[in-house]
Design an enzyme around this catalytic site. Structure first.
Site, PDB file in Angstrom:
ATOM      1  N   ASN A 202      -4.669  -7.115  12.453  1.00 59.57           N
ATOM      2  CA  ASN A 202      -6.003  -6.502  12.494  1.00 59.57           C
ATOM      3  C   ASN A 202      -6.995  -7.311  13.317  1.00 59.57           C
ATOM      4  O   ASN A 202      -8.152  -7.494  12.936  1.00 59.57           O
ATOM      5  CB  ASN A 202      -6.527  -6.285  11.075  1.00 59.57           C
ATOM      6  CG  ASN A 202      -5.708  -5.283  10.298  1.00 59.57           C
ATOM      7  OD1 ASN A 202      -5.449  -4.183  10.771  1.00 59.57           O
ATOM      8  ND2 ASN A 202      -5.269  -5.650   9.102  1.00 59.57           N
TER       9      ASN A 202
ATOM     10  N   TYR B 143      -7.825  -8.854   6.278  1.00 56.38           N
ATOM     11  CA  TYR B 143      -8.870  -8.205   5.498  1.00 56.38           C
ATOM     12  C   TYR B 143     -10.038  -9.174   5.249  1.00 56.38           C
ATOM     13  O   TYR B 143     -10.100 -10.240   5.846  1.00 56.38           O
ATOM     14  CB  TYR B 143      -8.276  -7.616   4.224  1.00 56.38           C
ATOM     15  CG  TYR B 143      -7.211  -6.580   4.536  1.00 56.38           C
ATOM     16  CD1 TYR B 143      -7.495  -5.488   5.368  1.00 56.38           C
ATOM     17  CD2 TYR B 143      -5.917  -6.695   4.049  1.00 56.38           C
ATOM     18  CE1 TYR B 143      -6.529  -4.547   5.690  1.00 56.38           C
ATOM     19  CE2 TYR B 143      -4.930  -5.758   4.371  1.00 56.38           C
ATOM     20  CZ  TYR B 143      -5.250  -4.693   5.193  1.00 56.38           C
ATOM     21  OH  TYR B 143      -4.291  -3.769   5.537  1.00 56.38           O
TER      22      TYR B 143
ATOM     23  N   HIS C 116      -6.522 -10.826  -2.512  1.00 54.69           N
ATOM     24  CA  HIS C 116      -5.911 -10.599  -1.189  1.00 54.69           C
ATOM     25  C   HIS C 116      -6.727 -11.366  -0.150  1.00 54.69           C
ATOM     26  O   HIS C 116      -7.782 -10.921   0.292  1.00 54.69           O
ATOM     27  CB  HIS C 116      -5.898  -9.105  -0.872  1.00 54.69           C
ATOM     28  CG  HIS C 116      -4.917  -8.722   0.203  1.00 54.69           C
ATOM     29  ND1 HIS C 116      -4.385  -9.627   1.096  1.00 54.69           N
ATOM     30  CD2 HIS C 116      -4.369  -7.515   0.524  1.00 54.69           C
ATOM     31  CE1 HIS C 116      -3.556  -9.000   1.917  1.00 54.69           C
ATOM     32  NE2 HIS C 116      -3.521  -7.714   1.592  1.00 54.69           N
TER      33      HIS C 116
ATOM     34  N   THR D 240       0.843  -1.190   0.000  1.00 51.85           N
ATOM     35  CA  THR D 240       0.000   0.000   0.000  1.00 51.85           C
ATOM     36  C   THR D 240       0.879   1.242   0.000  1.00 51.85           C
ATOM     37  O   THR D 240       1.822   1.347   0.786  1.00 51.85           O
ATOM     38  CB  THR D 240      -0.915  -0.005   1.234  1.00 51.85           C
ATOM     39  OG1 THR D 240      -1.830  -1.095   1.128  1.00 51.85           O
ATOM     40  CG2 THR D 240      -1.692   1.303   1.355  1.00 51.85           C
TER      41      THR D 240
ATOM     42  N   ASN E 232      -3.631 -10.853   5.771  1.00 51.75           N
ATOM     43  CA  ASN E 232      -3.413  -9.612   6.532  1.00 51.75           C
ATOM     44  C   ASN E 232      -4.633  -9.083   7.278  1.00 51.75           C
ATOM     45  O   ASN E 232      -4.720  -7.899   7.567  1.00 51.75           O
ATOM     46  CB  ASN E 232      -2.868  -8.511   5.617  1.00 51.75           C
ATOM     47  CG  ASN E 232      -1.503  -8.840   5.059  1.00 51.75           C
ATOM     48  OD1 ASN E 232      -1.187 -10.002   4.803  1.00 51.75           O
ATOM     49  ND2 ASN E 232      -0.672  -7.841   4.840  1.00 51.75           N
TER      50      ASN E 232
END
Length: 360
Positions: free
Chosen positions: A234, A179, A174, A25, A177
């Site tokens: 996260n 998400y 993706h 990112t 991570n």
């Protein structure tokens, strides 16, 4: 023994070596989600890395979490990405656009529609996010209905088609991570009682449906996925069933004949060995903070077919040339990773520029 400098085929693509640029990112897209004009230069500078995997790119308004991240679901997005793919191809590289739906890792202030984030279940990640007002708590998300899950699968399908229209060589899903796809996999984020929650097969269902839809839309040879087994990002906790979930998921994804599986590898060597054994296509491994003297070790050992590098390539647009010359590497400036603008984005010096400053 395979050498990392040996060419490799990825579907119909011919890659000159076994390096890849990992997705990172950079938060430099325009407010409408179109890649900025600087993006074409940034990716084009790094084309010698061979296979470039783009920054996370949202497939819908709901998919955005961070400020200034690009999308790939409007005509303007396609036009912007076409400049990027052209720049990469003109310099001999290949580009897969990573499709990233952040799910609950979002804030209404950062999205075009300013709505509550969506997720498998109404469980907040217990984290903060940067907004134009500064760091704010990420709010509790809204649980997706079954119909909305089906609609999100379609968002991924359409985004994949738009990526190919923009000239991308493929897409990387993706699934890592913390998400949205990772949220479905983890019991800490997914407490559903329907066909998308509960046992391993149900929690893996969404990932498999997304991959299947994209394969149907653009072909298996242009479809890939990134996973991060054991990553506690996260607010994710995969529980004791985590390794078995990945063994099942990778086995099911293997049946689709995807272009590659990209693993963010955090150290479970036993699980990695099992995945290597059950995965029949190209395996890419990204090890965080890999020392320079270990570059090529996974390919040489047969653990991986390609090795992915992030910050080293971010800070060294001529990473490949520097390795071949055994030259020093630039250090990345963390203060500019997400700062916006050209500084820390397209101004890292190459060996040629450093040796001939009058030409810059």
């Amino acid at each position: 023994m395979t050498d990392i400098w040996q060419p490799i085929s990825l579907g119909s693509l011919k890659l000159p070596h076994r390096f890849a640029m990992a997705p990172m990112t950079r938060s430099r897209a325009n407010p409408d989600g179109m890649p900025s004009d600087l993006a074409a230069e940034y990716y084009g500078q790094r084309a010698s890395a061979g296979l470039l995997i783009s920054e996370g790119t949202q497939p819908s308004d709901d998919g955005q979490g961070y400020l200034a991240t690009p999308g790939i679901y409007t005509d303007a997005h396609v036009d912007g990405w076409r400049k990027v793919t052209t720049a990469v191809h003109d310099r001999g590289g290949r580009l897969f656009i990573q499709l990233m739906h952040v799910g609950r890792v979002s804030h209404p202030d950062n999205t075009p529609h300013h709505r509550q984030p969506v997720a498998p279940s109404a469980i907040a990640p217990g984290a903060q996010m940067f907004t134009l007002k500064g760091m704010l708590d990420i709010p509790e998300p809204r649980a997706l209905s079954t119909q909305e899950i089906n609609g999100t699968v379609e968002d991924f399908r359409i985004a994949a088609r738009r990526a190919i229209e923009a000239g991308a060589d493929g897409v990387e899903i993706h699934g890592a991570n913390g998400y949205l796809i990772h949220q479905f996999l983890a019991p800490s984020a997914n407490t559903r009682t329907d066909q998308y929650g509960g046992g391993i097969e149900n929690r893996a269902r969404f990932a498999i449906e997304v991959a299947t839809a994209i394969v149907e839309e653009i072909g298996a040879e242009k479809t890939a996925i990134r996973l991060s087994p054991g990553a506690p990002m996260n607010g994710i906790d995969e529980g004791t069933e985590g390794p078995d979930l990945y063994r099942y998921l990778v086995g099911e994804l293997n049946k689709l004949g995807l272009a590659y599986l990209h693993l963010l590898h955090l150290g479970d060597e036993g699980l990695l060995a099992d995945i290597r054994q059950s995965w029949n296509q190209t395996l890419i491994i990204n090890r965080p903070s890999r020392p320079r003297d270990q570059i090529g070790a996974d390919v040489a050992a047969g653990t991986a077919d390609i090795e992915a590098y992030g910050q080293m390539i971010l800070a060294n647009p001529d990473f490949i040339e520097r390795l071949k010359a055994d030259a020093p590497l630039n250090e990345g400036d963390r203060n500019t990773f997400y700062a916006g603008g050209a500084k820390g984005y397209i101004d890292y010096p190459t060996l040629e520029a450093a040796s001939n400053p009058a030409s810059t």
